[in-house]
Design a protein around this motif. Sequence first.
Motif, mmCIF file in Angstrom:
data_model
loop_
_atom_site.group_PDB
_atom_site.id
_atom_site.type_symbol
_atom_site.label_atom_id
_atom_site.label_comp_id
_atom_site.label_asym_id
_atom_site.label_seq_id
_atom_site.Cartn_x
_atom_site.Cartn_y
_atom_site.Cartn_z
ATOM 1 N N ARG A 153 -3.775 -4.191 15.077
ATOM 2 C CA ARG A 153 -4.274 -2.979 14.432
ATOM 3 C C ARG A 153 -3.103 -2.089 14.035
ATOM 4 O O ARG A 153 -2.011 -2.196 14.596
ATOM 5 C CB ARG A 153 -5.208 -2.196 15.371
ATOM 6 C CG ARG A 153 -6.479 -2.934 15.762
ATOM 7 C CD ARG A 153 -7.410 -3.160 14.586
ATOM 8 N NE ARG A 153 -8.645 -3.819 14.978
ATOM 9 C CZ ARG A 153 -8.833 -5.137 14.964
ATOM 10 N NH1 ARG A 153 -7.847 -5.945 14.601
ATOM 11 N NH2 ARG A 153 -9.986 -5.665 15.318
ATOM 12 N N LEU A 154 -3.332 -1.191 13.099
ATOM 13 C CA LEU A 154 -2.321 -0.224 12.698
ATOM 14 C C LEU A 154 -2.760 1.171 13.110
ATOM 15 O O LEU A 154 -3.908 1.561 12.882
ATOM 16 C CB LEU A 154 -2.096 -0.277 11.184
ATOM 17 C CG LEU A 154 -1.454 -1.563 10.656
ATOM 18 C CD1 LEU A 154 -1.418 -1.544 9.128
ATOM 19 C CD2 LEU A 154 -0.058 -1.746 11.216
ATOM 20 N N GLN A 155 -1.856 1.903 13.713
ATOM 21 C CA GLN A 155 -2.107 3.277 14.141
ATOM 22 C C GLN A 155 -1.101 4.192 13.441
ATOM 23 O O GLN A 155 0.081 3.856 13.348
ATOM 24 C CB GLN A 155 -1.937 3.410 15.663
ATOM 25 C CG GLN A 155 -2.753 2.449 16.488
ATOM 26 C CD GLN A 155 -4.201 2.892 16.634
ATOM 27 O OE1 GLN A 155 -4.539 4.026 16.340
ATOM 28 N NE2 GLN A 155 -5.039 1.992 17.101
ATOM 29 N N TRP A 156 -1.595 5.355 12.990
ATOM 30 C CA TRP A 156 -0.723 6.307 12.292
ATOM 31 C C TRP A 156 -0.670 7.612 13.074
ATOM 32 O O TRP A 156 -1.713 8.126 13.494
ATOM 33 C CB TRP A 156 -1.229 6.571 10.888
ATOM 34 C CG TRP A 156 -0.419 7.588 10.135
ATOM 35 C CD1 TRP A 156 -0.704 8.913 9.966
ATOM 36 C CD2 TRP A 156 0.826 7.354 9.465
ATOM 37 N NE1 TRP A 156 0.278 9.527 9.236
ATOM 38 C CE2 TRP A 156 1.222 8.586 8.910
ATOM 39 C CE3 TRP A 156 1.624 6.233 9.286
ATOM 40 C CZ2 TRP A 156 2.412 8.704 8.175
ATOM 41 C CZ3 TRP A 156 2.797 6.359 8.554
ATOM 42 C CH2 TRP A 156 3.180 7.585 8.005
ATOM 43 N N ALA A 157 0.530 8.139 13.264
ATOM 44 C CA ALA A 157 0.715 9.447 13.894
ATOM 45 C C ALA A 157 1.516 10.317 12.935
ATOM 46 O O ALA A 157 2.610 9.926 12.499
ATOM 47 C CB ALA A 157 1.438 9.324 15.227
ATOM 48 N N GLU A 158 0.956 11.465 12.579
ATOM 49 C CA GLU A 158 1.668 12.373 11.686
ATOM 50 C C GLU A 158 2.976 12.824 12.331
ATOM 51 O O GLU A 158 3.096 12.888 13.557
ATOM 52 C CB GLU A 158 0.798 13.604 11.384
ATOM 53 C CG GLU A 158 -0.484 13.299 10.636
ATOM 54 C CD GLU A 158 -0.249 12.842 9.206
ATOM 55 O OE1 GLU A 158 0.831 13.138 8.663
ATOM 56 O OE2 GLU A 158 -1.141 12.188 8.645
ATOM 57 N N ALA A 159 3.955 13.129 11.500
ATOM 58 C CA ALA A 159 5.247 13.586 12.006
ATOM 59 C C ALA A 159 5.046 14.811 12.894
ATOM 60 O O ALA A 159 4.391 15.778 12.498
ATOM 61 C CB ALA A 159 6.174 13.937 10.846
ATOM 62 N N GLY A 160 5.569 14.767 14.106
ATOM 63 C CA GLY A 160 5.424 15.866 15.046
ATOM 64 C C GLY A 160 4.137 15.851 15.827
ATOM 65 O O GLY A 160 3.931 16.664 16.730
ATOM 66 N N GLY A 161 3.222 14.893 15.506
ATOM 67 C CA GLY A 161 1.939 14.817 16.203
ATOM 68 C C GLY A 161 2.003 13.863 17.380
ATOM 69 O O GLY A 161 3.022 13.235 17.662
#
Length: 212
Positions: free
Chosen positions: A78-86
């Motif tokens: 799976r792919l997970q995304w975390a916003e910069a600084g999050g």
Amino acid sequence: MPELPDITVYLEALERRVVGQVLEKIQILDLFVLRTARPPIGSICGERVRELRRLGKRIAFGFADGKWLVLHLMIAGRLQWAEAGGKAAKGVGRNALAQFTFPTGTLTLTEAGTKRRASLHLLADESELAAHDRRGIDVFGATGEEFQAALVEGNHTLKRALTDPRHFSGIGNAYSDEILHAARLSPVTLAQRLSRDEVARLHTATKKVLSE
């Protein structure tokens, strides 16, 4: 395993986040995930993502220097995304195989369980990318005649024909079952025994199910 509709959704989400962005850092957290040694994986750091492409059930990241990073999620990837600084999503660290850091955020490839089937291939150019293409047809761009030709190539069952990446691009076990149910056809029927009307019904059902 993610199939054509799932990969399409991933591509739409990634398009907004990484196309045009520079890959600042890459971390391979599980050595088994990387299946190529040349070019070296670090060579794409500092390169800009030029485009994204679906290659069957795989996601291909095209970089400005001509290299391609090909990702196959397999069953549990799976792919997970975390916003910069999050904050990263829960459980990402334990299952993380690789991380890609962009100015906009961090993309993490995860895989649940202990079996490592997800893979990354870094390819030097377009010709190497073409060698990874199984060349199955895209059902949305295929005419009825092209669909029938791919279907009856080899005397296989309908289930096997639909899921063979050399015949059709991006269709696996899950959606093939839904397609055959919608078309009211048995998965063990031999493809060459279908009437013209049944082939047309299957073509329509394939496009309808994948669209939905």
